[in-house]
Design a protein around this motif. Structure first.
Motif, PDB file in Angstrom:
ATOM      1  N   HIS A   9       0.853  -1.191   0.000  1.00  0.00           N
ATOM      2  CA  HIS A   9       0.000   0.000   0.000  1.00  0.00           C
ATOM      3  C   HIS A   9       0.879   1.227   0.000  1.00  0.00           C
ATOM      4  O   HIS A   9       1.742   1.342   0.859  1.00  0.00           O
ATOM      5  CB  HIS A   9      -0.904   0.026   1.224  1.00  0.00           C
ATOM      6  CG  HIS A   9      -1.769   1.249   1.249  1.00  0.00           C
ATOM      7  ND1 HIS A   9      -1.378   2.424   1.841  1.00  0.00           N
ATOM      8  CD2 HIS A   9      -2.988   1.487   0.726  1.00  0.00           C
ATOM      9  CE1 HIS A   9      -2.332   3.323   1.697  1.00  0.00           C
ATOM     10  NE2 HIS A   9      -3.319   2.782   1.031  1.00  0.00           N
ATOM     11  N   PRO A  10       0.702   2.147  -0.897  1.00  0.00           N
ATOM     12  CA  PRO A  10      -0.096   2.046  -2.115  1.00  0.00           C
ATOM     13  C   PRO A  10       0.657   1.306  -3.210  1.00  0.00           C
ATOM     14  O   PRO A  10       1.841   0.996  -3.052  1.00  0.00           O
ATOM     15  CB  PRO A  10      -0.307   3.515  -2.504  1.00  0.00           C
ATOM     16  CG  PRO A  10       0.929   4.208  -2.004  1.00  0.00           C
ATOM     17  CD  PRO A  10       1.320   3.473  -0.737  1.00  0.00           C
ATOM     18  N   CYS A  33      -4.834   2.751  -4.289  1.00  0.00           N
ATOM     19  CA  CYS A  33      -4.855   2.532  -2.847  1.00  0.00           C
ATOM     20  C   CYS A  33      -6.279   2.254  -2.396  1.00  0.00           C
ATOM     21  O   CYS A  33      -7.233   2.508  -3.122  1.00  0.00           O
ATOM     22  CB  CYS A  33      -4.278   3.731  -2.105  1.00  0.00           C
ATOM     23  SG  CYS A  33      -5.068   5.304  -2.498  1.00  0.00           S
ATOM     24  N   HIS A  34      -6.410   1.762  -1.193  1.00  0.00           N
ATOM     25  CA  HIS A  34      -7.731   1.487  -0.642  1.00  0.00           C
ATOM     26  C   HIS A  34      -8.350   2.755  -0.063  1.00  0.00           C
ATOM     27  O   HIS A  34      -9.425   3.169  -0.485  1.00  0.00           O
ATOM     28  CB  HIS A  34      -7.661   0.392   0.429  1.00  0.00           C
ATOM     29  CG  HIS A  34      -8.980   0.122   1.064  1.00  0.00           C
ATOM     30  ND1 HIS A  34      -9.252   0.493   2.355  1.00  0.00           N
ATOM     31  CD2 HIS A  34     -10.108  -0.446   0.587  1.00  0.00           C
ATOM     32  CE1 HIS A  34     -10.506   0.148   2.645  1.00  0.00           C
ATOM     33  NE2 HIS A  34     -11.042  -0.422   1.605  1.00  0.00           N
ATOM     34  N   ASP A  83      -4.335   3.381   4.520  1.00  0.00           N
ATOM     35  CA  ASP A  83      -5.314   2.424   4.004  1.00  0.00           C
ATOM     36  C   ASP A  83      -6.710   2.621   4.573  1.00  0.00           C
ATOM     37  O   ASP A  83      -7.703   2.280   3.936  1.00  0.00           O
ATOM     38  CB  ASP A  83      -4.810   1.007   4.303  1.00  0.00           C
ATOM     39  CG  ASP A  83      -5.555  -0.050   3.544  1.00  0.00           C
ATOM     40  OD1 ASP A  83      -5.769   0.134   2.326  1.00  0.00           O
ATOM     41  OD2 ASP A  83      -5.924  -1.068   4.159  1.00  0.00           O
ATOM     42  N   HIS A 136     -12.477   2.698  -0.433  1.00  0.00           N
ATOM     43  CA  HIS A 136     -12.835   2.686   0.979  1.00  0.00           C
ATOM     44  C   HIS A 136     -14.267   3.134   1.247  1.00  0.00           C
ATOM     45  O   HIS A 136     -14.939   2.538   2.084  1.00  0.00           O
ATOM     46  CB  HIS A 136     -11.840   3.493   1.790  1.00  0.00           C
ATOM     47  CG  HIS A 136     -11.894   3.228   3.273  1.00  0.00           C
ATOM     48  ND1 HIS A 136     -12.080   1.981   3.802  1.00  0.00           N
ATOM     49  CD2 HIS A 136     -11.776   4.067   4.324  1.00  0.00           C
ATOM     50  CE1 HIS A 136     -12.076   2.067   5.120  1.00  0.00           C
ATOM     51  NE2 HIS A 136     -11.900   3.305   5.460  1.00  0.00           N
TER      52      HIS A 136
END
Length: 152
Positions: free
Chosen positions: A3-4, A18-19, A25, A56
């Motif tokens: 990540h990322p 990325c999340h 994250d 997310h």
């Protein structure tokens, strides 16, 4: 997973995936986040990175933020706003936000039958059917974006 993730995408150049945000994250940024908030979450990115794909919040959007293209493709398994799978296609410099209908009844039944998650049927019925609107989600995520209290 790392990540990322940094990839060179034809038509976009160096792109970050990325999340939450490139720096965390679990961090939340929303389509209507302030420019100050966006500056915080994008701080530290190399100037060569002009595209950031994040998630997310499960709400699809495409936004230009101080010359950077910021994309949230949405969610396949836990959408807000409308049932079905939301995703993005990045192709030759163009972003296409896509939506694919799914057999929600079959998906709810499969989760209820096959999952050991407590009260799986209720969870699946609520989230796969997108019982919460995008406005509901924006209000719920607002405190994690630094704004006020959550609303039910």
């Amino acid at each position: 997973m790392p990540h990322p993730v940094h990839l060179d995408i034809r038509g976009f150049g160096p792109t970050v995936f990325c999340h939450g945000t490139p720096r965390d994250d679990e961090e939340v940024v929303l389509v209507d986040s302030s420019l100050e908030r966006w500056a915080q979450v994008l701080d530290g990115l190399d100037d060569s990175i002009r595209t950031v794909v994040m998630g997310h919040t499960h709400m699809p959007f495409l936004r230009l933020v101080d010359r950077r293209l910021c994309i949230n493709p949405g969610s396949v398994g836990m959408p807000y706003g409308r049932p079905g799978g939301s995703w993005a296609l990045l192709h030759n410099g163009q972003v296409h936000l896509r939506h694919t209908p799914v057999d929600t009844d079959a998906a709810v039944e499969a989760i209820a039958t096959d999952s050991t998650y407590p009260d799986a049927r209720t969870w699946a019925d609520t989230y796969l059917r997108a019982r919460f609107s995008d406005a509901d989600a924006l209000r719920a995520f607002a405190p994690r974006d630094g704004r006020g209290e959550a609303h039910p």
